[in-house]
Design an enzyme around this catalytic site. Structure first.
Site, short mmCIF file in Angstrom:
data_model
loop_
_atom_site.label_atom_id
_atom_site.label_comp_id
_atom_site.label_asym_id
_atom_site.label_seq_id
_atom_site.Cartn_x
_atom_site.Cartn_y
_atom_site.Cartn_z
N ARG A 99 -0.37 14.13 13.16
CA ARG A 99 0.02 13.95 11.76
C ARG A 99 0.09 15.28 10.99
NH1 ARG A 99 -2.15 8.46 9.22
NH2 ARG A 99 -0.10 8.54 8.30
N ARG A 142 -8.88 -0.40 3.84
CA ARG A 142 -7.95 0.63 3.35
C ARG A 142 -6.61 0.01 3.00
NH1 ARG A 142 -6.31 4.82 7.07
NH2 ARG A 142 -4.83 5.00 5.37
N VAL A 187 7.44 6.69 16.91
CA VAL A 187 7.18 7.34 15.62
C VAL A 187 5.95 8.24 15.72
CG1 VAL A 187 6.69 6.96 13.17
CG2 VAL A 187 8.29 5.45 14.37
N CYS A 189 -5.28 7.47 9.02
CA CYS A 189 -5.62 6.94 10.34
C CYS A 189 -5.46 8.01 11.41
CB CYS A 189 -4.73 5.75 10.67
SG CYS A 189 -5.19 4.30 9.73
N ASP A 213 4.08 0.21 12.24
CA ASP A 213 2.90 -0.54 11.77
C ASP A 213 2.93 -2.01 12.18
OD1 ASP A 213 1.66 1.59 9.99
OD2 ASP A 213 3.71 1.50 9.26
N LYS A 259 0.84 -1.21 0.00
CA LYS A 259 0.00 0.00 0.00
C LYS A 259 0.87 1.25 0.00
CE LYS A 259 -1.84 1.55 4.16
NZ LYS A 259 -1.41 2.94 4.38
N ASN A 260 1.94 1.21 0.81
CA ASN A 260 2.72 2.43 1.00
C ASN A 260 3.75 2.68 -0.10
OD1 ASN A 260 1.14 2.86 3.18
ND2 ASN A 260 2.67 2.31 4.73
N ARG A 288 -4.23 10.28 3.10
CA ARG A 288 -3.14 11.25 3.23
C ARG A 288 -2.33 11.40 1.94
NH1 ARG A 288 -1.84 13.28 7.77
NH2 ARG A 288 0.37 13.48 7.33
#
Ligand code: EPU
Length: 454
Positions: free
Chosen positions: A142, A434, A348, A137, A326, A39-40, A113
């Site tokens: 953020r 997601r 983080v 999220c 994560d 996903k990222n 985002r």
């Protein structure tokens, strides 16, 4: 493949309506799941296609809602997106890119985002950009200050409006010297996607170096970019006048792989994660070894299971090559079954243990220390974030009625419900789509006993 979700999963469950699951737990999860592109990376590579003068092909695209949001936002900017020459591949044609109408962009407000990464590519293509309010999220503040500071250094003019951010680049974008206050993944991607077509050289210091960023660099190099990576988190980008499309197979989703690994450990099952690779998971595998996992690395994936009783562990989340933020949520579910006291420091994000409330409701012994533990030495004090969770195990978990708070926390809730004896109701499960493709199918493939009830 349709990238707007399948409504019926392979075994006939109503996935589109799947907001509430009834789960009967207490059985080991055993079977095989396949992970596709991360996903990222995938969502960022889709944005990179905007920079090309010709179409791009992206392979192993997962069918998740974050991809659907980025696809839709590309389409409102005139990018044609369609399935390419194999299932799970997308052709992205940016030759007719145009300014989108404000209302169309606004319809994406709060959904993801990723839109913040449209800034550089749209400034290069159109000389202006409008970015809606961001979603993602809810795991702390953020902020996007690193992104905006970097864009200003490239010469962008940034106007903050009540509905979003308007950017323009009256004199074009030029290479810049940028030192990030923290190796932010998103800000590093912002700089890469802006610098590749800026006039001159960009030097980025304190960059994030996650495997997904390395894969984005590979995508950009295929397009014609000149990017070199130097020691100590320094990336040099020599701007070029023109980029073409790319053909790229996305790096696998190591977050999803780590999630299924933790599910196998939590439920004392055995899950083979097809497509998972050792190099990108080295740090995770080291921790699993300490916890007492008996993983087996094969050509086509990794098999995860317990190797005796689970042992407690102390971990600190960090940027790559550290232990990813994560990974902590699913691992914590497994640690509720380890014999002794485990400690997880989250460094983080300022607030990423909210999901543990539900685990406590199910019988876990987890205490969150918002300001950290007295005297606990930190490995790399990159930031002033000290939140720590202390998990004492093993504790039997029992079924409960719980509400999913965010993507990774939500996955953990489902795994906790599958670990627990008895029946659980898990609400707001839609968020999990997601980032986890065909989630219900995969649960069924590893023998989870559940119904979609709403
Ligand atoms: N930060 C700032 N200012 C900024 C940008 C970031 O203070 O302008 C702070 C953040 O508040 C956070 C820290 O820096 O405390 C790290 O944020 P980063 O920018 O690295 O994260 P991100 O790019 O927003 C990506 C992933 C996250 C993942 C993090 C860390 C995507 C779409 N998201 O977020 O993934 O946790 O990097 O690796 O790539 C997820 O997949 O569930 C997820 C949340």
């Amino acid at each position: 493949m349709t990238l707007l979700h399948d409504t019926i999963s392979a075994d006939g469950r109503k996935e589109g309506a799947g907001e509430i699951l009834s789960i009967r737990g207490g059985r080991p999860l055993t079977g095989r799941v396949e992970v596709k592109g991360a996903k990222n990376l995938v969502t960022k590579a889709m944005v990179a296609a905007l920079l090309g003068e010709s179409p791009s092909i992206l392979r192993d695209v997962p069918d998740i809602s974050d991809v659907a949001v980025v696809r839709s936002l590309l389409e409102v900017h005139g990018v044609r997106v369609q399935e390419a020459d194999e299932p799970g591949s997308l052709m992205l044609d940016p030759r007719d890119v145009e300014s989108a109408h404000m209302e169309e962009i606004d319809a994406h407000a709060g959904a993801s985002r990723i839109p913040i990464l449209f800034c550089g590519p749209l400034l290069h293509r159109l000389g202006q950009a409008f970015i809606p309010d961001l979603g993602g999220c809810r795991i702390g503040d953020r902020p996007i200050d690193f992104h905006l500071d970097a864009l200003r250094k490239f010469g962008a003019v940034v106007d903050k409006l009540p509905t979003g951010i308007r950017l323009s680049a009256p004199a074009g974008l030029r290479g810049a010297n940028i030192h990030l206050p923290y190796p932010s993944v998103g800000a590093t991607e912002q700089v890469l996607l802006t610098a590749v077509r800026a006039n001159g050289v960009t030097e980025l210091r304190n960059a994030a170096i996650e495997p997904e960023i390395m894969d984005l660099i590979a995508v950009l190099q295929k397009m014609g970019a000149i990017i070199s990576y130097e020691p100590n988190r320094v990336i040099l980008i020599e701007g070029v006048d023109r980029l073409e499309g790319y053909d790229h197979r996305a790096v696998f989703d190591r977050n999803e792989a780590a999630s299924w690994a933790s599910a196998a450990l939590a439920t004392n099952g055995e899950i083979f994660v097809g497509g998972a690779r050792q190099p990108e998971m080295l740090t995770f595998l080291n921790v699993l070894r300490k916890v007492g996992a008996g993983f087996e690395i094969r050509e086509d994936g990794i098999l995860f299971r317990r190797d005796g009783d689970l042992r407690p562990v102390t971990v600190e989340t960090d940027v790559h090559p550290g232990f990813m933020t994560d990974w902590q949520q699913p691992l914590i579910v497994a640690l509720t079954q380890a014999h002794g006291e485990s400690i997880v420091h989250e460094t983080v994000y300022e607030n990423r243990f909210g999901f543990t409330d539900a685990l406590v409701k199910m019988g876990a012994d987890i205490v969150v220390h918002p300001h950290g533990l007295q005297g606990g030495p930190r490995r790399v004090p990159r930031r002033n974030l000290e939140q720590a969770a202390v998990i004492n195990g093993p504790t039997p978990l029992h079924g409960a009625d719980i509400v999913v708070p965010d993507l990774r926390g939500g996955y953990s809730h489902v795994i906790a419900a599958l670990t627990a004896e008895g029946e659980s109701t898990v609400r707001n499960v839609g968020i999990i789509r997601r980032g986890y493709e065909k989630f219900f199918d995969k649960l069924a493939a590893v023998g989870a006993d559940f119904d979609v009830i709403g």
